[in-house]
Scaffold this motif. Structure first.
Motif, short mmCIF file in Angstrom:
data_model
loop_
_atom_site.label_atom_id
_atom_site.label_comp_id
_atom_site.label_asym_id
_atom_site.label_seq_id
_atom_site.Cartn_x
_atom_site.Cartn_y
_atom_site.Cartn_z
N VAL A 42 59.11 -27.19 43.66
CA VAL A 42 58.71 -26.99 45.06
C VAL A 42 57.33 -27.61 45.31
O VAL A 42 57.13 -28.36 46.25
N GLY A 43 56.39 -27.31 44.45
CA GLY A 43 55.07 -27.93 44.55
C GLY A 43 54.13 -27.24 45.52
O GLY A 43 54.43 -26.17 46.08
N GLY A 44 52.99 -27.89 45.71
CA GLY A 44 51.91 -27.29 46.50
C GLY A 44 50.63 -27.55 45.72
O GLY A 44 50.69 -27.96 44.55
N HIS A 45 49.50 -27.38 46.35
CA HIS A 45 48.25 -27.82 45.74
C HIS A 45 47.22 -26.71 45.74
O HIS A 45 46.35 -26.64 46.61
N GLN A 46 47.30 -25.86 44.73
CA GLN A 46 46.38 -24.73 44.66
C GLN A 46 44.94 -25.19 44.45
O GLN A 46 44.00 -24.62 45.02
N ALA A 47 44.76 -26.24 43.67
CA ALA A 47 43.39 -26.71 43.38
C ALA A 47 42.75 -27.33 44.63
O ALA A 47 41.58 -27.09 44.93
N SER A 48 43.54 -28.11 45.36
CA SER A 48 43.00 -28.74 46.58
C SER A 48 42.60 -27.68 47.60
O SER A 48 41.65 -27.87 48.36
N LEU A 313 28.53 -36.63 59.54
CA LEU A 313 29.31 -36.59 58.31
C LEU A 313 28.67 -35.57 57.39
O LEU A 313 27.49 -35.69 57.04
N PHE A 314 29.43 -34.57 57.01
CA PHE A 314 28.95 -33.61 56.02
C PHE A 314 29.58 -33.97 54.68
O PHE A 314 30.81 -34.09 54.59
N ILE A 315 28.73 -34.17 53.68
CA ILE A 315 29.27 -34.40 52.33
C ILE A 315 29.08 -33.09 51.58
O ILE A 315 27.99 -32.79 51.09
N ALA A 316 30.13 -32.28 51.55
CA ALA A 316 30.03 -30.95 50.94
C ALA A 316 30.52 -31.03 49.49
O ALA A 316 31.72 -31.25 49.26
N TRP A 317 29.61 -30.89 48.55
CA TRP A 317 30.00 -30.93 47.13
C TRP A 317 30.81 -29.68 46.80
O TRP A 317 30.43 -28.55 47.17
N THR A 318 31.91 -29.90 46.08
CA THR A 318 32.81 -28.79 45.74
C THR A 318 33.38 -29.03 44.35
O THR A 318 33.16 -30.08 43.74
N ILE A 319 34.13 -28.06 43.89
CA ILE A 319 34.85 -28.19 42.63
C ILE A 319 36.32 -27.99 42.93
O ILE A 319 36.71 -26.99 43.54
N LYS A 320 37.10 -28.96 42.49
CA LYS A 320 38.53 -28.85 42.77
C LYS A 320 39.11 -27.72 41.92
O LYS A 320 38.96 -27.72 40.70
N GLY A 328 38.11 -27.96 38.00
CA GLY A 328 37.45 -29.12 37.42
C GLY A 328 38.32 -29.97 36.51
O GLY A 328 37.96 -31.10 36.18
N HIS A 329 39.48 -29.47 36.10
CA HIS A 329 40.31 -30.28 35.20
C HIS A 329 40.84 -31.49 35.93
O HIS A 329 41.38 -31.37 37.04
N LYS A 330 40.74 -32.65 35.31
CA LYS A 330 41.09 -33.87 36.02
C LYS A 330 42.58 -33.94 36.41
O LYS A 330 42.96 -34.69 37.29
N ASP A 331 43.42 -33.16 35.73
CA ASP A 331 44.85 -33.21 36.03
C ASP A 331 45.30 -32.10 36.98
O ASP A 331 46.48 -31.80 37.07
N ASN A 332 44.37 -31.47 37.66
CA ASN A 332 44.76 -30.25 38.38
C ASN A 332 45.35 -30.49 39.77
O ASN A 332 45.71 -29.54 40.46
N HIS A 333 45.48 -31.75 40.19
CA HIS A 333 45.87 -31.98 41.59
C HIS A 333 47.15 -31.22 41.97
O HIS A 333 47.20 -30.53 42.98
N ALA A 334 48.18 -31.39 41.13
CA ALA A 334 49.44 -30.69 41.44
C ALA A 334 49.62 -29.49 40.51
O ALA A 334 50.71 -28.93 40.43
N GLY A 335 48.54 -29.12 39.83
CA GLY A 335 48.63 -28.02 38.86
C GLY A 335 48.97 -26.70 39.53
O GLY A 335 48.51 -26.41 40.63
#
Ligand SMILES: Cc1ncc(C[n+]2csc(CCOP(=O)(O)OP(=O)(O)O)c2C)c(N)n1
Ligand SMILES: [Mg+2]
Length: 771
Positions: A42-48, A313-320, A328-335
């Protein structure tokens, strides 16, 4: 606008947590709890989502005014649903059915979601840019007296940092700078991660430069208040922290406190001893993840400070994945969290098992009042507005009378006549073109109605008494928005203006012109406009090899095929000026009708002799997609089927062949798109027991079942060749399958087999095959 008191920062933090929980839970439920019988992920993006719940809480529950409109980063969709769930405007049922049939959509959708979605998003970059064009439309409406100051708002885009790689964003800000765009907030969720991995280093500095040079204010929210303080007190730590690459920073965020300690100890030694002593691992991790985009105090202050109309333009630093196990894990996009991880998060957030869907679960009694007050205030501002349709009388559009004319010239003439006649409809037309205003015959209209500029723009050439056919002055009552060449901007402008009824309650009739081949340049933006059900008229001209001497790259081949597969866009291709007038009238009607759509007119610069009409009987059929220009004898064994600018060749061939082929008919196709749609719709209706044949079936059933059709189009032959499938008649398709080239019409039509000789041979062939 109501501002929350200082203590409400605590309420906002609680709402941030609720959004983080509900977005994660909605995705988890869809993947791990809801039954699945097809085995599809099904998917979805919890990290995003976790990356920007604080930003969205600060925005929606604090900063947004009731006229403000937002484009939400596609993968942040579940947060928008969670916000409306808290407000009571999203149902639990829809959330339980997230990504399911009829459930809450994966990516915010204006047309499919039941909650108010100001702009659909999905194809990254486009949701960002449309906010800029919507702001220009707002200025246009205000200047024309259609929007009161009290109803004006700000346009906000919530942006994933990888979206900033999309070129269309820069095309848009360049256009915005030319038009002095204002009332825009673009907020980057700067988590330094895209889909595949961490992203290129130090881009925030580049974005800063680019935006500033286009007249934007840039506000960088790098640190939260606590981290800012700690780095202020420890300059050595700040310089060390700031030289970490994106990948290093993300890896440390993922690894947590012990890894931070080891790294700082190893690299900074004694200098860091006292600081490290004062923080255990947990405190260290908490402090060093206190980035600006997660700090409510920082966000609220930044939004409060930007209380003017300067584009910001707001550049808001965040952690994925902030707060989640894969932060922060680089593979977390669809994690996706597994059930054990989810249960740990649930406990950590004070959510009782079995109470996961309780909107304010975990919010203590003492905090309720503050949270409820923010929800009440936001509820009013976020109500769904009805779409405004049916407000304009569409007056008949007369056809220009010349014996010989091109459809492109007729288009210019029709607009000029409309302008001269005046009236509500004419006043609501707004034209726009990417630097091809004059060469698509909009010049006369612009001479009449003027360019739109917020501040007066004199025509220096006219003032200097230099002779020119074109008046080029602008003012705030002008009705033509001139764009630079970037075609994507044209479609985003049409999308925004085509949503004016929805966004501002005032319907505009947007007309955009461009050269037909360059539709392809802005195709995704065109699709985006249609996806949102924006309403406009697109006039693409010139088209095809009929353009002659201009040569190959300017000669379009496949746009009719694009149109055949494009929902929400009706393709008409007229041969004659009276057809064109009827089509424009119909296009206006479709703009202002709830069940309407946008229209694409494919026109030509070829002057052709107009046909004599005995009456108006052709008109209804022409608007339905085709009519018999020369009636066949019932049961005839052959017909020529032609579209658009090649009609003279078809007519000449018909004249020549009708002696030899008794009963030969000539079918003028005005819209393969409509004919095809009608055909499939009739088939679908038949499965439900309705027997009415479609328009194309009615037209073709005048011929014998074994008849041969010779189809002719200055376009890919597949535009019409499918007609053989309707009743099973044989087809010889003529059209353009190779890139065009320079030449005169006779040479080109002969070389590409669009001339009388080719038609004659093709008719002979289909007849022979029948024998
Ligand atoms: C035009 C387009 N290309 C590719 C994608 C697939 N895609 C979805 S999200 C994404 C990257 C997201 O990164 P970012 O914008 O930084 O968002 P984040 O999830 O990090 O907040 C990509 C490549 C898309 N949706 N649209
Ligand atoms: Mg990102």
């Amino acid at each position: 606008m109501l501002k929350p008191a200082t203590t409400d920062i605590e309420a906002l933090k609680l709402l941030d947590e609720r959004l983080r929980w509900l977005s994660a839970w909605t995705i988890h439920h869809a993947n791990h709890i809801r039954d699945s019988d097809d085995g599809l992920k099904v998917g979805g993006h919890q990290a995003s989502c976790a990356s920007m719940t604080a930003i969205m809480a600060a925005l929606y529950f604090h900063a947004l005014g009731e006229n403000d409109r937002v484009a939400v980063k596609p993968h942040g969709g579940p947060i928008l649903h969670a916000i409306h769930y808290l407000l009571g405007s999203q149902s639990r049922e829809a959330l339980e059915n997230f990504r399911g049939f009829g459930g809450a959509q994966s990516y915010p959708s204006r047309t499919k979601d039941k909650i108010p979605v100001d702009f659909s998003t999905g194809s990254v970059g486009l949701g960002v840019a449309i906010t800029l064009f919507a702001s220009l439309v707002q200025d246009y409406l205000t200047a024309h007296g259609w929007l009161e100051d009290k109803d004006r708002g700000r346009f906000v885009a919530l942006i994933g940092d990888a979206e900033l790689d999309e070129g269309n964003i820069y095309e848009a800000i360049i256009e915005g700078a030319k038009h002095d765009v204002r009332n825009l907030w673009w907020i980057i969720d700067y988590n330094r991660q895209s889909l595949d991995a961490t992203s290129a280093d130090r881009m925030f500095e580049r974005f800063d430069e680019i935006f500033r040079s286009c007249g934007w204010r840039v506000v960088e929210l790098r640190y939260g208040q606590r981290l800012q303080k700690a780095l202020g007190e420890n300059a050595w730590l700040k310089s060390w922290f700031e030289q970490l690459s994106n990948a290093e920073l993300s890896a440390l965020h993922y690894q947590g406190g012990a890894a931070w300690r080891k790294r700082i100890e190893g690299e900074l030694g004694k200098k860091a001893a006292a600081f490290l002593e004062a923080h255990d691992d947990e405190a260290l991790a908490k402090l060093l993840t206190d980035l600006g985009g997660h700090c409510m105090g920082t966000l609220v202050r930044a939004f409060d400070d930007a209380d003017d109309d300067v584009p910001t333009l707001f550049i808001a630093w965040t952690i994925k994945g902030f707060g989640l196990p894969f932060a922060g894990h680089k593979d977390n996009h669809a994690g996706l969290m597994n059930p054990t991880q989810l249960a740990a998060l649930r406990d950590a957030m004070g959510v009782r098992e079995g109470h996961e869907w309780e909107p304010l679960e975990g919010v203590g009694d003492n905090a309720r009042t503050g949270v409820d007050a923010l929800l009440d205030r936001t509820r009013v501002a976020r109500e769904k507005r009805a779409r405004a349709f049916g407000s304009v009388a569409i007056t008949p559009i007369p056809a220009p009378a010349d014996d010989e004319q091109s459809t492109q010239a007729a288009f210019g003439r029709i607009l000029l006549d409309l302008s001269k006649a005046g009236g509500d409809l004419a006043d609501r037309i707004v034209t726009t073109s990417p630097d091809v205003t004059v060469s698509t015959n909009l010049g006369a209209w612009v001479n009449q109605r003027g360019l739109f500029r917020r501040t007066d723009m004199p025509d220096i050439f006219a003032q200097s008494k230099i002779v020119s056919a074109q008046k080029w002055s602008g003012g705030n009552k002008g009705q033509h928005i001139e764009l630079g060449i970037a075609e994507s901007n044209l479609f985003l402008m049409l999308a925004a203006a085509g949503l004016s009824g929805d966004l501002f309650g005032t319907r505009l009739f947007p007309i955009g012109t461009l050269y037909d081949p360059f539709i392809a340049r802005g195709l995704d933006s065109l699709n985006y406009a249609c996806y949102q059900d924006a309403r406009f008229l697109l006039v693409a001209t010139p088209s095809g090899i009929t353009l002659g001497p201009e040569g190959g790259a300017h000669q379009s081949i496949n746009p009719p095929l694009i149109a055949l597969g494009q929902p929400g866009l009706r393709h008409y291709e007229p041969a004659y000026a009276d057809e064109l007038a009827a089509m424009i009238e119909e296009a206006f009607r479709l703009i202002d009708h709830p069940a309407g759509e946008s229209t694409y007119l494919r026109l030509s610069t070829r002057n052709i002799r107009q046909v004599e009409r005995a009456d108006d009987s052709w008109r209804e059929d022409a608007l339905a997609g085709g009519y018999w220009l020369r009636e066949p004898v019932p049961g005839s064994e052959a017909a020529i089927v032609a579209m658009g600018a090649v009609m003279p060749e078809a007519l000449a061939a018909w004249e020549e062949l009708r002696g030899d082929v008794p009963g030969l008919g000539l079918l003028a196709v005005t819209s393969p798109d409509l004919l095809h749609r009608g055909w499939t719709a009739a088939q679908a209706a038949r499965w439900q027991g309705q027997r009415k044949p479609s328009h194309v079936e009615q037209l073709l059933s005048r011929l014998s079942r074994t008849a041969g059709l010779v189809t002719l189009a200055d376009a890919a032959p597949a535009s019409l060749s499918w007609l053989g499938g309707v009743l099973g008649q044989r087809v010889a398709p003529l059209g353009v399958e190779k890139f065009g080239q320079t030449g005169n019409l006779a040479d080109l039509y002969a070389a590409y087999r669009l001339d009388g000789a080719a038609i004659t041979k093709a008719v002979a062939e289909v007849l022979l095959q029948n024998g």
